[in-house]
Design an enzyme around this catalytic site. Structure first.
Site, PDB file in Angstrom:
ATOM      1  N   ASN A  80      34.791  79.035  73.345  1.00 46.63           N
ATOM      2  CA  ASN A  80      33.498  79.104  74.022  1.00 46.63           C
ATOM      3  C   ASN A  80      33.516  78.105  75.175  1.00 46.63           C
ATOM      4  O   ASN A  80      33.536  76.898  74.964  1.00 46.63           O
ATOM      5  CB  ASN A  80      32.385  78.767  73.025  1.00 46.63           C
ATOM      6  CG  ASN A  80      31.010  78.766  73.668  1.00 46.63           C
ATOM      7  OD1 ASN A  80      30.830  79.213  74.794  1.00 46.63           O
ATOM      8  ND2 ASN A  80      30.028  78.262  72.936  1.00 46.63           N
TER       9      ASN A  80
ATOM     10  N   GLU B  94      29.339  76.161  62.395  1.00 48.34           N
ATOM     11  CA  GLU B  94      29.489  75.107  63.392  1.00 48.34           C
ATOM     12  C   GLU B  94      28.496  73.983  63.109  1.00 48.34           C
ATOM     13  O   GLU B  94      27.346  74.021  63.563  1.00 48.34           O
ATOM     14  CB  GLU B  94      29.260  75.671  64.801  1.00 48.34           C
ATOM     15  CG  GLU B  94      30.234  76.777  65.163  1.00 48.34           C
ATOM     16  CD  GLU B  94      30.240  77.069  66.651  1.00 48.34           C
ATOM     17  OE1 GLU B  94      31.329  77.275  67.190  1.00 48.34           O
ATOM     18  OE2 GLU B  94      29.163  77.073  67.268  1.00 48.34           O
TER      19      GLU B  94
ATOM     20  N   GLY C 147      31.043  68.982  70.077  1.00 54.40           N
ATOM     21  CA  GLY C 147      31.140  68.190  71.296  1.00 54.40           C
ATOM     22  C   GLY C 147      31.035  66.699  71.090  1.00 54.40           C
ATOM     23  O   GLY C 147      30.917  65.940  72.048  1.00 54.40           O
TER      24      GLY C 147
ATOM     25  N   GLU D 291      23.085  75.133  70.238  1.00 57.12           N
ATOM     26  CA  GLU D 291      22.481  74.743  71.516  1.00 57.12           C
ATOM     27  C   GLU D 291      21.366  75.708  71.910  1.00 57.12           C
ATOM     28  O   GLU D 291      20.378  75.307  72.526  1.00 57.12           O
ATOM     29  CB  GLU D 291      23.567  74.666  72.591  1.00 57.12           C
ATOM     30  CG  GLU D 291      24.501  73.496  72.357  1.00 57.12           C
ATOM     31  CD  GLU D 291      25.867  73.663  72.992  1.00 57.12           C
ATOM     32  OE1 GLU D 291      26.718  72.794  72.769  1.00 57.12           O
ATOM     33  OE2 GLU D 291      26.092  74.667  73.706  1.00 57.12           O
TER      34      GLU D 291
ATOM     35  N   HIS E  27      23.946  80.114  68.543  1.00 52.79           N
ATOM     36  CA  HIS E  27      24.616  78.817  68.692  1.00 52.79           C
ATOM     37  C   HIS E  27      23.585  77.695  68.595  1.00 52.79           C
ATOM     38  O   HIS E  27      22.442  77.842  69.017  1.00 52.79           O
ATOM     39  CB  HIS E  27      25.339  78.761  70.042  1.00 52.79           C
ATOM     40  CG  HIS E  27      26.292  77.620  70.162  1.00 52.79           C
ATOM     41  ND1 HIS E  27      25.875  76.331  70.414  1.00 52.79           N
ATOM     42  CD2 HIS E  27      27.646  77.564  70.056  1.00 52.79           C
ATOM     43  CE1 HIS E  27      26.929  75.538  70.463  1.00 52.79           C
ATOM     44  NE2 HIS E  27      28.006  76.254  70.249  1.00 52.79           N
TER      45      HIS E  27
ATOM     46  N   SER F  46      34.358  70.617  67.510  1.00 52.62           N
ATOM     47  CA  SER F  46      35.412  69.695  67.967  1.00 52.62           C
ATOM     48  C   SER F  46      36.786  70.104  67.447  1.00 52.62           C
ATOM     49  O   SER F  46      37.577  69.267  66.995  1.00 52.62           O
ATOM     50  CB  SER F  46      35.073  68.257  67.561  1.00 52.62           C
ATOM     51  OG  SER F  46      33.879  67.822  68.197  1.00 52.62           O
TER      52      SER F  46
ATOM     53  N   LYS G 257      31.152  77.486  77.205  1.00 46.11           N
ATOM     54  CA  LYS G 257      29.815  76.945  77.479  1.00 46.11           C
ATOM     55  C   LYS G 257      29.587  76.950  78.994  1.00 46.11           C
ATOM     56  O   LYS G 257      29.797  77.979  79.627  1.00 46.11           O
ATOM     57  CB  LYS G 257      29.654  75.560  76.844  1.00 46.11           C
ATOM     58  CG  LYS G 257      29.917  75.588  75.338  1.00 46.11           C
ATOM     59  CD  LYS G 257      29.567  74.291  74.657  1.00 46.11           C
ATOM     60  CE  LYS G 257      29.848  74.412  73.170  1.00 46.11           C
ATOM     61  NZ  LYS G 257      29.446  73.204  72.438  1.00 46.11           N
TER      62      LYS G 257
END
Length: 240
Positions: free
Chosen positions: A10, A167, A173, A97, A95, A213, A12
């Site tokens: 991904n 995730e 991240g 985010e 996701h 990560s 992003k």
């Protein structure tokens, strides 16, 4: 039925230029990839078509998001029908985010998931807990609550179009990564929940991938786990 190994990246909103994306695609095009492995990349929407056209055909592209309407006055959105028309096979939904920064509820994610599958897309469905929830031993509870609206929205047959991406929010991240044991436990819990909430067949056949990560140095250990044979993360590809 053997579950196909999956490696995804991904992007992003990275990297910031088309040139760096093209350079990354060259790495993938030149790589030796076993035919038993499915490789999917998810660049920003602006680059979906141009990167799809220069990727070798066995590497697939995914959108990072879509709306649940097929068309209409929804400025800034992309519909599932448009992605299918553009020959984009996958979309990432739910996701963390999108859930935290853009306040998408699990019910909205379920609505998007059903619309995407009805249109003909395959869905990478993201679930995961925060650090506070992990420390309170609520991982299974949180993940099941995120999955429940999707389970209610889909038929058993439609689960063949879903990949679940576990995730953990605290590992995305941040440089932190769930241990192989933590990842295995979360994946096993998801698989056990699918047995009860959908069917043993869906539980056995659904691919559950880990993201958070993921790097070249930790992916091998993660992939050895019984239920964690699939990986998802920007850092699992060489960065340029």
């Amino acid at each position: 039925m053997a579950r196909q190994f999956f490696v995804g990246g991904n992007f992003k909103m990275n990297p910031s230029t088309r040139e760096t994306k093209v350079a990354l695609v060259k790495v993938l095009n030149d790589a030796q990839i076993d035919s038993s492995v499915e490789v999917v990349i998810a660049p920003p929407a602006l680059y979906l078509l141009s990167l799809r056209d220069i990727l070798r055909p066995e590497i697939k592209v995914s959108a990072q998001n879509c709306y649940f309407k097929p068309n209409g006055a929804f400025t800034g959105e992309i519909s599932p029908a448009q992605l299918v028309d553009a020959q984009i096979p996958y979309v990432i939904l739910g996701h963390s985010e999108r859930r935290t920064l853009f306040h998408e509820t699990s019910e909205l994610v379920a609505q998007k998931t059903r619309a995407a599958i009805d249109a003909g897309l395959s869905v990478i469905l993201c679930v995961g807990e925060t650090l506070q929830e992990r420390e309170a031993n609520k991982t299974a509870e949180v993940v099941q609550a995120q999955l429940k609206p999707v389970i209610e929205a889909l038929t058993e047959e439609q689960w063949s179009k879903v990949i679940i991406a576990y995730e953990p929010v605290w590992a995305i991240g941040t440089g932190k990564v769930a241990s192989s044991a933590q990842a295995q436990e979360a994946h096993a819990d998801i698989r056990a929940y699918l047995v009860k909430a959908v069917s043993p067949a869906v539980s056995a056949n659904t691919r559950i991938i880990y993201g958070g990560s993921v790097t070249a140095s930790n992916c091998k250990e993660l992939a050895k786990q019984t239920d964690v044979g699939w990986l998802f993360g920007w850092r699992c590809f060489p960065q340029t």
